[in-house]
Write an enzyme that holds these catalytic residues in place. Structure first.
Site, PDB file in Angstrom:
ATOM      1  N   GLU A  60       0.821  -1.213   0.000  1.00 42.31           N
ATOM      2  CA  GLU A  60       0.000   0.000   0.000  1.00 42.31           C
ATOM      3  C   GLU A  60       0.854   1.261   0.000  1.00 42.31           C
ATOM      4  O   GLU A  60       0.500   2.250  -0.634  1.00 42.31           O
ATOM      5  CB  GLU A  60      -0.954   0.006   1.209  1.00 42.31           C
ATOM      6  N   HIS A 127     -11.875  -5.652   8.516  1.00 46.71           N
ATOM      7  CA  HIS A 127     -12.598  -5.585   7.242  1.00 46.71           C
ATOM      8  C   HIS A 127     -13.900  -4.812   7.414  1.00 46.71           C
ATOM      9  O   HIS A 127     -14.876  -5.067   6.717  1.00 46.71           O
ATOM     10  CB  HIS A 127     -12.892  -6.989   6.708  1.00 46.71           C
TER      11      HIS A 127
END
Lengths: 325, 386
Positions: A60, A127
């Site tokens: 990322e 999540h």
């Protein structure tokens, strides 16, 4: 033209923007061959090829940094976080590098970082997050978080065309549950403008993303059971905030409830409340109230998640207290 | 017996100029008794059968979230963890159910965890195999990849600082080697000469991304050169080869010779999670690995060559089945968490958060008076669990 889902609306915007501007490209983990963890980018690889739809390593920091560099060179990258929770990895790149680039070095950084966000899906602590508050606090970043399919499409187009970095939060609970027919043609939704999701006279609920629907549910129940006329404001953009829309609804109903799925402390509800106090305190007939998630990491078990997150019944309870004040 | 081409890399060292410790190292005693060899079979079988049970429960919608399989990777998980001893600590990844079982996680814990039960190891807070127990010697992972490498650097730094004879092990996949956390963590561990073994499970895919899109390195063990530490590559579908390679690294760490990388070559036969249809996998690839390189089939054939009888194997299989059946009954009967438990244990002090104002009148979480320190993993003894 039939109805399409919130998810398909985002995908349609990506297709149309890639078609319109050859500088637009996608980068992310599993976005090409697999079409993304939620299939938002499905079909883009087949149409635009590997040079514009880049499957990246799990990096990322790397992809957000590379997007910034490409953006300086005039490209318009759209970076997918597989889940928005992983944007934490790129926090340094976004806050120290990207957010300051224009101010300190006069470098334009037109890029979008987008990803599935939010809870109510039994996703557990990694999540389900709503990490918008940390980025709203960072000058130099724009943050949008749509609740409807039309806004998802129109805001994505605006985000890609914006000359600064826009963080585009997509609510995964809404991906396939919300549908709408898209307006014809190339329609954008301006960043920084809220939407009146429901007109009302007695009190206002200011919210965004998935809790817009909980607020609307609550509004219907309150109309039915309490004869209360509830206005619901869907912020759509969190940075910049639409101060005019907030002030307008305060002056109209004089009672305000702010609702968000993010945790309470440091959440945007506090900022909205402070702005109301500063600009239109004398218009209030009751203190501004908040309904938010509890200040805990989001747990996995349904009974726990349902307790931690704000529910329609909470909004109804809060609205009744506000109306009775 | 049939072996895949990738297994030819077994035992190959990342030697070359930058790998100082690969030459002239003392030979470890890595022989295993017959009982230990059967033990390895038991753990591999337990791993596979427990996951098969989880698939049934998933289809019955009793698993609340996603289901992650390690089908075809049981040897690398079991063989590597088996090289540790009591007191050592490992941090597993999502395909390392087998490693956790070896370190003492029980089937009933795994089932309750997936089913989000109130008395699951994380009391319904976390998913799947995301849990740990430092007493038994495993620390639970989080979803962001690579994060456990620096954490395990710190765990093993502590062993070194305290002069303890303990070793740490951390698992990453091919995907996590692309993360910043992996790089920073392993480099720190190397510089600090932490007694840490970094296992890279090279299983071909990170979600849908093939290793060729993850790195241009020909083999992941080559990364050891850059960190100035020894590296070894082994056939992860050969439980004995896996054990031996890992044991050499564990022994080095225990002797004070610092951090190593072990690359275990294996193959992920199921998708990233149960929902993933593996449309991105070339036709025939999964079937070829299943046919030619199943770690349990291979090991059974080896055991037969060594004189282990079918009766002995059947006895183990029956024991595994019995244990899983018993664990399933217990897990199934377990209750769901009380909503107010959600507020307990964010901090040591105060032990619980207060319900927000719109939930007033529901104070049960405060009344149970349990402190956060008591809310780690706890072991509920269950009949039939090892």
């Amino acid at each position: 033209m039939g109805e399409i889902t919130y998810l398909e609306a985002i995908r349609e915007a990506l297709f149309e923007e890639m078609e319109r501007d050859p500088n637009v490209f996608m980068i992310g983990e599993d976005i090409g061959a697999y079409g993304g963890a939620f299939k938002v980018t499905e079909g883009l690889l087949a149409k635009y090829g590997e040079s514009r739809v880049i499957d990246s390593p799990i990096s990322e920091i790397g992809i957000v940094g590379a997007a910034a560099g490409a953006a300086h060179m005039g490209m318009r990258p759209v970076v997918e976080m597989q889940f928005i929770d992983f944007i934490a990895n790129a926090y340094d790149m976004l806050t120290n590098y990207v957010a300051t680039a224009r101010y300190r070095a006069f470098l334009p950084t037109p890029m979008v970082v987008r990803g599935p966000s939010g809870g109510y899906v039994r996703g557990g602590p990694f999540h389900s997050q709503n990490p918008e508050a940390g980025f709203i606090h960072t000058p130099g970043l724009k943050v949008v978080y749509p609740s409807t399919a039309e806004d998802a499409k129109g805001l994505m187009k605006s985000a890609i065309r914006d000359d600064d970095c826009v963080l585009f939060f997509e609510h995964k609970y809404l991906y396939r549950r919300i549908k709408a027919e898209m307006p014809a043609g190339d329609v954008t939704v301006p960043i920084g403008k809220a939407r009146v999701a429901r007109e009302g006279r007695d009190l206002s609920i200011i919210t965004y993303a998935a809790t817009v629907y909980k607020a609307l549910e609550a509004a219907e129940q309150l109309e039915r059971e309490d004869r209360l006329s509830v206005e619901v404001i869907d912020l759509r953009s969190l940075a910049p905030l639409d101060d005019d829309a907030i002030v307008a609804t305060v002056k109209k109903t004089n009672r305000v409830l702010v609702v968000h799925e993010d945790t309470r402390t440091g959440g945007i509800a506090g900022e909205i409340t402070a702005r109301i106090n500063e600009t239109c305190f004398s218009w209030l007939d009751a203190p501004v109230l908040r309904v938010t998630a509890h200040d805990v990491p989001l747990p996995y078990a349904p009974s726990l998640e349902d307790f931690v997150l704000p529910q329609t019944a909470d909004i109804v309870l809060a609205a009744r207290r506000l109306a009775a004040y | 017996m049939a072996r895949s081409v990738t297994s030819r890399g077994a035992g190959r060292r990342a030697s070359g100029a930058g790998a100082p410790a690969s030459a002239a190292e003392p030979v470890s005693d890595i022989s295993l008794t017959r009982e230990q060899r059967l033990d390895l079979y038991y753990w591999m079988r337990l791993t596979r059968s427990l996951e098969e049970r989880l698939v049934n429960l998933y289809r019955q919608t009793k698993v609340v979230g996603g289901l992650f399989r390690s089908l075809g990777q049981e040897a690398d998980a079991v063989g590597s963890a088996y090289a540790l001893r009591q007191g050592d600590i490992l941090s597993p990844l999502i395909r390392n159910l087998g490693s956790m079982l070896v370190k003492g996680a029980t089937p009933v814990e795994i089932l309750k965890q997936y089913m989000a039960k109130a008395d699951s190891p994380t009391r319904g807070r976390e998913l799947n195999i995301h849990f740990g127990d430092t007493e038994r010697g495993f620390i639970g992972q989080i979803s962001p990849l690579g994060d456990m490498v620096p954490v395990m650097a710190g765990v093993t730094l502590t062993f070194r600082m305290r002069g303890e004879d303990r070793v740490g092990m951390v698992y990453v996949g091919d995907g996590a080697t692309s993360t910043g956390a992996f790089h920073e963590g392993i480099n720190f561990a190397a510089v600090q000469r932490c007694p840490l073994v970094v296992i890279i499970e090279s299983n071909g895919y990170a979600y849908s991304t093939p290793t060729s899109k993850q790195t241009l390195a020909k083999q992941l063990v080559d990364k050891a050169l850059g960190y100035g530490i020894p590296g070894e590559r082994a056939d992860g579908n050969d439980v004995i080869a896996t054990y031996e390679a890992t044991k050499r690294a564990v022994d080095r760490a225990r002797r004070g010779e610092g951090t190593s990388i072990i690359e275990l070559v294996t193959y992920r036969r199921k998708g990233h999670a149960e929902h993933d249809n593996q449309s991105y996998v070339p036709a025939g690839e999964i079937e070829r690995w299943e046919r030619e390189n199943d770690p349990i089939t291979r090991y059974l054939s080896r055991l037969a060559d060594e004189g282990v009888s079918d009766t002995e194997i059947t006895a183990i299989d029956e024991r595994v089945q019995r244990e899983i059946d018993e664990a399933t009954d217990i897990a199934d009967a377990s209750g769901v968490p009380e909503p107010l438990d959600a507020l307990v244990g964010v901090y040591a002090e105060p032990p619980t958060a207060e319900p927000l104002w719109f939930r007033e009148g529901r104070r049960a979480a405060v009344d149970v008076n349990e402190r956060a320190a008591g809310w780690g993993t706890f072991d509920v003894p269950a009949k039939g669990d090892e």
